[in-house]
Design a protein around this motif. Structure first.
Motif, PDB file in Angstrom:
ATOM      1  N   ILE A 329      27.427   8.868  33.314  1.00  0.00           N
ATOM      2  CA  ILE A 329      27.186   7.752  32.763  1.00  0.00           C
ATOM      3  C   ILE A 329      27.960   7.685  31.366  1.00  0.00           C
ATOM      4  O   ILE A 329      28.122   8.673  30.592  1.00  0.00           O
ATOM      5  N   ILE A 330      28.388   6.451  31.127  1.00  0.00           N
ATOM      6  CA  ILE A 330      29.350   6.086  29.700  1.00  0.00           C
ATOM      7  C   ILE A 330      28.273   5.357  29.050  1.00  0.00           C
ATOM      8  O   ILE A 330      27.497   4.465  29.331  1.00  0.00           O
ATOM      9  N   ALA A 331      28.419   5.431  27.619  1.00  0.00           N
ATOM     10  CA  ALA A 331      27.909   4.706  26.423  1.00  0.00           C
ATOM     11  C   ALA A 331      28.810   4.007  25.694  1.00  0.00           C
ATOM     12  O   ALA A 331      29.955   5.052  25.544  1.00  0.00           O
ATOM     13  N   PHE A 332      28.933   2.938  25.252  1.00  0.00           N
ATOM     14  CA  PHE A 332      29.856   2.117  24.465  1.00  0.00           C
ATOM     15  C   PHE A 332      29.380   1.342  23.573  1.00  0.00           C
ATOM     16  O   PHE A 332      28.105   0.832  24.048  1.00  0.00           O
ATOM     17  N   CYS A 333      29.958   0.768  22.674  1.00  0.00           N
ATOM     18  CA  CYS A 333      29.257  -0.152  21.488  1.00  0.00           C
ATOM     19  C   CYS A 333      30.396  -1.066  21.049  1.00  0.00           C
ATOM     20  O   CYS A 333      31.705  -0.929  21.211  1.00  0.00           O
ATOM     21  N   GLY A 334      29.972  -2.050  20.248  1.00  0.00           N
ATOM     22  CA  GLY A 334      30.987  -2.914  19.539  1.00  0.00           C
ATOM     23  C   GLY A 334      30.276  -4.243  19.407  1.00  0.00           C
ATOM     24  O   GLY A 334      28.979  -4.337  18.801  1.00  0.00           O
ATOM     25  N   GLN A 335      31.168  -5.135  19.123  1.00  0.00           N
ATOM     26  CA  GLN A 335      30.520  -6.740  18.675  1.00  0.00           C
ATOM     27  C   GLN A 335      31.186  -7.432  19.433  1.00  0.00           C
ATOM     28  O   GLN A 335      32.249  -7.623  20.056  1.00  0.00           O
ATOM     29  N   THR A 336      30.462  -8.734  19.810  1.00  0.00           N
ATOM     30  CA  THR A 336      30.865  -9.594  20.830  1.00  0.00           C
ATOM     31  C   THR A 336      32.124 -10.659  19.845  1.00  0.00           C
ATOM     32  O   THR A 336      32.173 -10.518  18.825  1.00  0.00           O
ATOM     33  N   LYS A 337      32.918 -11.277  20.688  1.00  0.00           N
ATOM     34  CA  LYS A 337      34.080 -11.769  20.025  1.00  0.00           C
ATOM     35  C   LYS A 337      33.639 -13.268  19.456  1.00  0.00           C
ATOM     36  O   LYS A 337      32.450 -13.831  20.013  1.00  0.00           O
ATOM     37  N   HIS A 338      34.081 -13.701  18.238  1.00  0.00           N
ATOM     38  CA  HIS A 338      34.107 -14.994  17.768  1.00  0.00           C
ATOM     39  C   HIS A 338      34.618 -16.082  18.753  1.00  0.00           C
ATOM     40  O   HIS A 338      35.648 -15.794  18.761  1.00  0.00           O
ATOM     41  N   ARG A 339      34.029 -17.125  19.009  1.00  0.00           N
ATOM     42  CA  ARG A 339      34.636 -18.261  19.680  1.00  0.00           C
ATOM     43  C   ARG A 339      34.130 -19.417  19.399  1.00  0.00           C
ATOM     44  O   ARG A 339      32.972 -19.618  18.783  1.00  0.00           O
ATOM     45  N   GLU A 340      35.103 -20.213  19.107  1.00  0.00           N
ATOM     46  CA  GLU A 340      35.115 -21.485  18.530  1.00  0.00           C
ATOM     47  C   GLU A 340      33.885 -22.426  19.185  1.00  0.00           C
ATOM     48  O   GLU A 340      33.952 -22.432  20.455  1.00  0.00           O
ATOM     49  N   ASP A 341      32.830 -22.855  18.530  1.00  0.00           N
ATOM     50  CA  ASP A 341      31.919 -23.728  19.099  1.00  0.00           C
ATOM     51  C   ASP A 341      31.016 -22.789  20.161  1.00  0.00           C
ATOM     52  O   ASP A 341      30.139 -23.382  20.591  1.00  0.00           O
ATOM     53  N   GLY A 342      31.063 -21.510  19.818  1.00  0.00           N
ATOM     54  CA  GLY A 342      30.368 -20.419  20.637  1.00  0.00           C
ATOM     55  C   GLY A 342      29.158 -20.034  19.826  1.00  0.00           C
ATOM     56  O   GLY A 342      29.068 -20.205  18.685  1.00  0.00           O
ATOM     57  N   PRO A 343      28.262 -18.977  20.244  1.00  0.00           N
ATOM     58  CA  PRO A 343      27.414 -18.260  19.432  1.00  0.00           C
ATOM     59  C   PRO A 343      27.820 -17.305  18.423  1.00  0.00           C
ATOM     60  O   PRO A 343      29.090 -17.075  18.699  1.00  0.00           O
ATOM     61  N   ALA A 344      27.062 -17.192  17.512  1.00  0.00           N
ATOM     62  CA  ALA A 344      27.668 -16.263  16.445  1.00  0.00           C
ATOM     63  C   ALA A 344      27.706 -14.830  17.046  1.00  0.00           C
ATOM     64  O   ALA A 344      27.224 -14.429  17.844  1.00  0.00           O
ATOM     65  N   PRO A 345      28.834 -14.110  16.512  1.00  0.00           N
ATOM     66  CA  PRO A 345      29.051 -12.867  16.919  1.00  0.00           C
ATOM     67  C   PRO A 345      27.774 -11.757  16.883  1.00  0.00           C
ATOM     68  O   PRO A 345      26.930 -12.232  15.840  1.00  0.00           O
ATOM     69  N   SER A 346      27.369 -10.842  17.734  1.00  0.00           N
ATOM     70  CA  SER A 346      26.370 -10.124  17.748  1.00  0.00           C
ATOM     71  C   SER A 346      26.903  -8.714  18.218  1.00  0.00           C
ATOM     72  O   SER A 346      27.861  -8.443  18.849  1.00  0.00           O
ATOM     73  N   ALA A 347      26.174  -7.921  17.627  1.00  0.00           N
ATOM     74  CA  ALA A 347      26.239  -6.367  18.082  1.00  0.00           C
ATOM     75  C   ALA A 347      25.835  -5.878  19.485  1.00  0.00           C
ATOM     76  O   ALA A 347      24.772  -6.500  19.759  1.00  0.00           O
ATOM     77  N   TRP A 348      26.352  -4.822  19.985  1.00  0.00           N
ATOM     78  CA  TRP A 348      25.839  -4.614  21.324  1.00  0.00           C
ATOM     79  C   TRP A 348      26.037  -3.129  21.534  1.00  0.00           C
ATOM     80  O   TRP A 348      26.822  -2.495  21.109  1.00  0.00           O
ATOM     81  N   ILE A 349      25.184  -2.533  22.458  1.00  0.00           N
ATOM     82  CA  ILE A 349      25.506  -1.310  23.149  1.00  0.00           C
ATOM     83  C   ILE A 349      25.396  -1.549  24.559  1.00  0.00           C
ATOM     84  O   ILE A 349      24.710  -2.261  25.324  1.00  0.00           O
ATOM     85  N   SER A 350      26.173  -0.740  25.450  1.00  0.00           N
ATOM     86  CA  SER A 350      26.345  -0.817  26.978  1.00  0.00           C
ATOM     87  C   SER A 350      26.460   0.740  27.323  1.00  0.00           C
ATOM     88  O   SER A 350      26.839   1.454  26.816  1.00  0.00           O
ATOM     89  N   LEU A 351      25.502   0.577  28.641  1.00  0.00           N
ATOM     90  CA  LEU A 351      25.348   1.638  29.458  1.00  0.00           C
ATOM     91  C   LEU A 351      25.889   1.492  30.720  1.00  0.00           C
ATOM     92  O   LEU A 351      25.643   0.366  31.368  1.00  0.00           O
ATOM     93  N   PHE A 352      26.644   2.213  31.452  1.00  0.00           N
ATOM     94  CA  PHE A 352      27.329   2.008  32.608  1.00  0.00           C
ATOM     95  C   PHE A 352      27.360   3.646  33.548  1.00  0.00           C
ATOM     96  O   PHE A 352      27.743   4.568  33.163  1.00  0.00           O
TER      97      PHE A 352
END
Length: 356
Positions: A329-352
């Motif tokens: 299992i891997i864990a990784f994290c970061g921030q969503t990309k900023h997209r024009e006319d899209g939702p504000a960037p948000s932080a995230w954690i992912s497990l796979f």
């Protein structure tokens, strides 16, 4: 355990190109290795409402806890076997006066960890069994990355100005109890972006984002034992195979090199990634390497062949990736990309991986 799945935009993830078949004697089938079917799994994504990124994530030595830092002054610890809901984490605060950037677990105790902040210039030590921090160490320079020695009694850390420093645990002078304190480096000054102890604790691997070589140092003398030509655009990441066979290095040139640690020669090159490497991590059995990069995906490759096995979609680029100490299992994290006319960037954690 509730799941939260998110599907990144397909155009952000280039298809994984597979090189020619490797020699038969190096394949999983010939060696009797039962590899997980990574393509059967989907990443589990946990989002946090924050304008800042989740910067770093790490497993405790027993794999029962997962720590993450980055979006504020708080350290968050989960027990993934129970829940990964944002509200289910245990929080630790009061140690930092500004945003936390990095977390490292003591390799000898599943409740001990430390965190660092570039803004408040502190390294803070914690015991997960109590809410208040154990010790604060104020620094003159902002810490960027840190790692424990195998015995948990020494820490090497690098700063944003690319300098290497050492902390040791023990009694000093007439102090009544053992504490962490800066170590004497014998007047030597070493430059590095990352520093990692070998499995014995008598050597350190250094990378520098402006240097083409990976340096292997003796510890505690800090004498350079080997200087390995590695990357054209500078070295930014390194990881050690838990079996003690390979040293992996990643660079701004998007290449991952595997060096034989007995002869210190490059025996394999992985060219699956299309972007600058940000972090590397070996699985607990040494069969797989996870590669995070500036793209919105994590690559999983076979160590003995260098073959790319699966490209894990991510919500954005991740500055770190970490294999579970005993599971695939891997864990990784970061921030969503900023997209024009899209939702504000948000932080995230992912497990796979299996069970996620």
């Amino acid at each position: 355990m509730a799941s939260q799945y998110s599907k990144p935009d397909e155009e952000d993830i280039p298809p994984l190109e597979r090189p020619p078949s490797p020699p038969l004697h190096t394949t999983f089938t010939t060696r009797g290795v039962h590899a997980p079917t990574f393509s059967a799994f989907r990443p589990r994504d946990i989002r946090f409402t924050s304008p800042q990124a989740m910067n770093h994530i790490a497993w405790s030595c027993d794999g029962k806890k997962l720590g993450a830092v980055g979006i504020d002054k708080i350290v968050r610890i989960w027990q993934p076997e129970k829940s990964m809901e944002p509200r289910s984490c245990t929080t630790y605060s009061g140690g930092h006066s500004d945003d936390v950037d990095y977390i490292a677990w003591n390799p000898t105790h599943p409740d001990l960890f430390c965190t660092s902040s570039q803004k408040d210039r502190r390294i803070v030590f914690w015991d997960g069994r109590q809410s208040r921090y154990v010790q604060q160490i104020p620094l003159k320079s902002s810490p960027a990355q840190l790692n424990y020695s195998p015995d948990g009694k020494t820490i090497v850390y690098t700063t944003v100005s690319r300098q290497l420093y050492v902390l040791t645990y023990g009694k000093r002078g007439d102090e009544p109890k053992e504490t962490w304190h800066p170590a004497d480096m014998g007047g030597k000054s070493m430059s590095a972006s990352t520093a990692t102890f070998n499995h014995v604790g008598d050597g350190i691997v250094l990378t520098h984002q402006s240097e083409h070589h990976v340096r292997i140092l003796d510890f505690p003398s800090f004498n350079v034992l080997h200087s390995l030509p590695a990357h054209v655009g500078g070295c930014v990441a390194a990881a050690l195979d838990p079996r003690g066979r390979y040293l992996a290095s990643g660079g701004n040139d998007s290449i991952v090199n595997l060096f034989d640690m007995s002869e210190w020669i490059c025996v394999r090159t992985i060219t699956a990634c299309d972007n600058s490497i940000t972090a590397l991590s070996f699985s607990h059995d040494g069969e797989f390497i996870a590669i995070s990069n500036a793209g919105s995906y994590i690559d999983i490759c076979a160590v003995e062949t260098g073959m790319p096995l699966h490209r894990v979609p991510a919500l954005g680029s991740s500055p770190t990736v970490s294999w579970h100490p005993s599971k695939h299992i891997i864990a990784f994290c970061g921030q969503t990309k900023h997209r024009e006319d899209g939702p504000a960037p948000s932080a995230w954690i992912s497990l796979f991986g299996p069970g996620m």
